[in-house]
Design a protein around this motif. Structure first.
Motif, short mmCIF file in Angstrom:
data_model
loop_
_atom_site.label_atom_id
_atom_site.label_comp_id
_atom_site.label_asym_id
_atom_site.label_seq_id
_atom_site.Cartn_x
_atom_site.Cartn_y
_atom_site.Cartn_z
N PHE A 91 35.22 85.72 -79.29
CA PHE A 91 34.06 85.28 -80.07
C PHE A 91 33.84 83.78 -79.91
O PHE A 91 34.78 82.98 -80.06
CB PHE A 91 34.26 85.60 -81.55
N ASP A 92 32.61 83.41 -79.59
CA ASP A 92 32.20 82.00 -79.57
C ASP A 92 31.58 81.68 -80.93
O ASP A 92 30.61 82.33 -81.34
CB ASP A 92 31.20 81.73 -78.46
N ILE A 93 32.14 80.69 -81.60
CA ILE A 93 31.75 80.35 -82.97
C ILE A 93 31.12 78.97 -83.00
O ILE A 93 31.58 78.05 -82.32
CB ILE A 93 32.98 80.38 -83.91
N ALA B 117 30.29 92.35 -86.99
CA ALA B 117 31.64 92.23 -86.43
C ALA B 117 32.73 92.13 -87.49
O ALA B 117 33.92 92.22 -87.17
CB ALA B 117 31.72 91.03 -85.49
N ASN B 118 32.36 91.91 -88.75
CA ASN B 118 33.39 91.87 -89.81
C ASN B 118 33.39 93.16 -90.64
O ASN B 118 34.02 93.21 -91.70
CB ASN B 118 33.19 90.66 -90.71
N ASP C 35 37.35 87.13 -89.33
CA ASP C 35 36.59 85.98 -89.85
C ASP C 35 37.51 84.83 -90.21
O ASP C 35 37.18 83.66 -89.99
CB ASP C 35 35.71 86.39 -91.04
N TYR D 262 23.00 85.31 -85.26
CA TYR D 262 23.67 85.41 -83.96
C TYR D 262 23.59 86.83 -83.39
O TYR D 262 24.36 87.19 -82.51
CB TYR D 262 25.13 84.98 -84.10
N ASP E 216 38.38 83.03 -87.12
CA ASP E 216 37.26 82.18 -86.68
C ASP E 216 37.28 80.83 -87.42
O ASP E 216 37.05 79.78 -86.82
CB ASP E 216 35.93 82.87 -86.96
N ASP F 228 25.31 92.54 -83.31
CA ASP F 228 26.73 92.80 -83.05
C ASP F 228 27.60 91.79 -83.78
O ASP F 228 28.64 92.15 -84.36
CB ASP F 228 27.02 92.75 -81.55
N PHE F 229 27.20 90.52 -83.76
CA PHE F 229 27.96 89.47 -84.44
C PHE F 229 27.91 89.68 -85.95
O PHE F 229 28.91 89.52 -86.65
CB PHE F 229 27.37 88.10 -84.08
N ARG F 230 26.73 90.06 -86.44
CA ARG F 230 26.55 90.29 -87.88
C ARG F 230 27.44 91.43 -88.38
O ARG F 230 27.94 91.39 -89.50
CB ARG F 230 25.07 90.59 -88.17
N ARG G 74 32.18 85.23 -87.63
CA ARG G 74 31.63 86.58 -87.41
C ARG G 74 31.22 87.17 -88.76
O ARG G 74 31.90 87.00 -89.76
CB ARG G 74 32.65 87.46 -86.70
#
Length: 362
Positions: free
Chosen positions: A105-107, A178-179, A187, A171, A190, A174-176, A166
């Motif tokens: 994941f890119d944060i 992801a948690n 999270d 974003y 991250d 999928d990112f939304r 995440r």
């Protein structure tokens, strides 16, 4: 905000830390930007033919003003000067930072420097976690009034990191998602990888890390102090440390079921695994608890549970309760009070050298 014409729907959307107006084709064939660039667009109003729009625009360094622009060919022109003549003290600059977390994941996050920061100086770092978890930290004015007065802390010599882990909005889907069924795990990684990044770039002092967050940010604060001893002190605002009792008392009863994917009586262990209360024996971090007495979203008893458990364990703690207050302070005197309470808590638990440095910056 409007149908641009029969062929396009105009909408206002978070795009990472920015917020802009976009046009989406009614037939699903494409999308185009109406506004673009850094900053945050808001309060959009369109002419009857949707050829022009009025809107507010702000950046981390500049408060909002009203602008107008054509919707075909973005050319913003400022038409107000709302804050003319308002004294503005020197501010700490804010920049966008990014890092690689676990699982690829890119944060992104926003890093606000202390006022007068000099390159290479290591300073105390406050990790500030947003609510939601579907909230997002955006490029809005950092001197605006809020429960957490960012520039108030920057004036006292603190850097503030506001990550979008995440689960954040802006974003993609999928990112939304992801948690989902993963609160407190991916999270949390991250967030902590973001702290490590600010240490690696030479800004944060690894021995002077602080933590604060409201609502889901309060949840993550309660969770973090059960998972790590890296923070000198923490402040939990309207947090939910017990997901089972939260489910049976909140005014949004389907909220946690949606995130956990199952009712708690069908899988107690899942709810307990993600609840700070069931890991309370691990806490060593001095943790302040702040809550509104009339909070129905995250009921007052959530803060009370955590405070009582910390106190019974002998962990340094205090509970601040704001009367007449729902899920966040509304009365100006309470809004003004929160950050001062947190700063006092942080300074109390920082080493004497850090306290002296911060006092000298006032």
């Amino acid at each position: 905000p409007s149908w641009g014409d029969a062929a396009e729907l105009l909408l206002l959307e978070s795009l990472g830390t920015r917020r802009h107006v976009m046009a989406v084709s009614a037939d699903g064939s494409g999308m185009r930007f109406i506004s673009y660039g850094d900053g945050v667009v808001g309060s959009v109003a369109l002419t009857d033919d949707a050829s022009h729009m009025a809107f507010t625009y702000q950046t981390p360094d500049e408060p909002w003003d009203v602008f107008v622009s054509p919707t075909n060919g973005y050319a913003p022109s400022r038409v107000s000067d709302v804050h003319a003549g308002v004294p503005r003290p020197e501010m700490g600059r804010t920049r966008l930072v990014s890092w690689r977390s676990t699982e690829g994941f890119d944060i992104e996050g926003l890093l606000t420097y202390p006022v007068g920061y000099e390159e290479g100086e290591r300073v105390p770092l406050i990790l500030n976690v947003h609510g939601g978890p579907g909230g997002v930290f955006s490029q809005s004015f950092t001197g605006a009034p809020a429960a957490y007065m960012l520039q108030y802390f920057a004036q006292q010599g603190f850097a503030i990191l506001r990550p979008n882990p995440r689960g954040s909005t802006g974003y993609g889907k999928d990112f939304r998602y992801a948690n989902f069924q993963d609160w407190g795990y991916g999270d949390f990684r991250d967030l902590m990888s973001g702290v490590d990044h600010v240490i690696e770039i030479g800004v944060a002092d690894p021995d002077r890390l602080l933590l604060m967050g409201w609502s889901y940010g309060g949840y993550m604060t309660s969770w973090a102090v059960t998972q790590t001893d890296r923070f000198v002190a923490a402040s939990m605002g309207a947090g939910l440390p017990n997901l089972i009792s939260m489910t049976t008392t909140t005014d949004i009863q389907d909220y946690l079921v949606g995130h956990m994917g199952i009712e708690f009586w069908e899988d107690y262990e899942r709810y307990e695994r993600h609840s700070a209360m069931y890991h309370i024996a691990n806490v060593v971090t001095p943790t302040q608890v702040i809550h509104g007495a009339e909070d129905l979203r995250v009921p007052f008893t959530q803060g009370q549970e955590f405070y009582r458990a910390l106190d019974r364990r002998g962990i340094p703690t205090e509970m601040i309760v704001y009367p007449r207050t729902p899920h966040g302070p509304r009365e100006p005197k309470f809004v003004m009070d929160v950050s001062e309470r947190i700063l006092t808590w942080f300074l109390t638990h920082l080493d004497s050298e850090a306290v002296t440095a911060a006092d000298g910056a006032r």
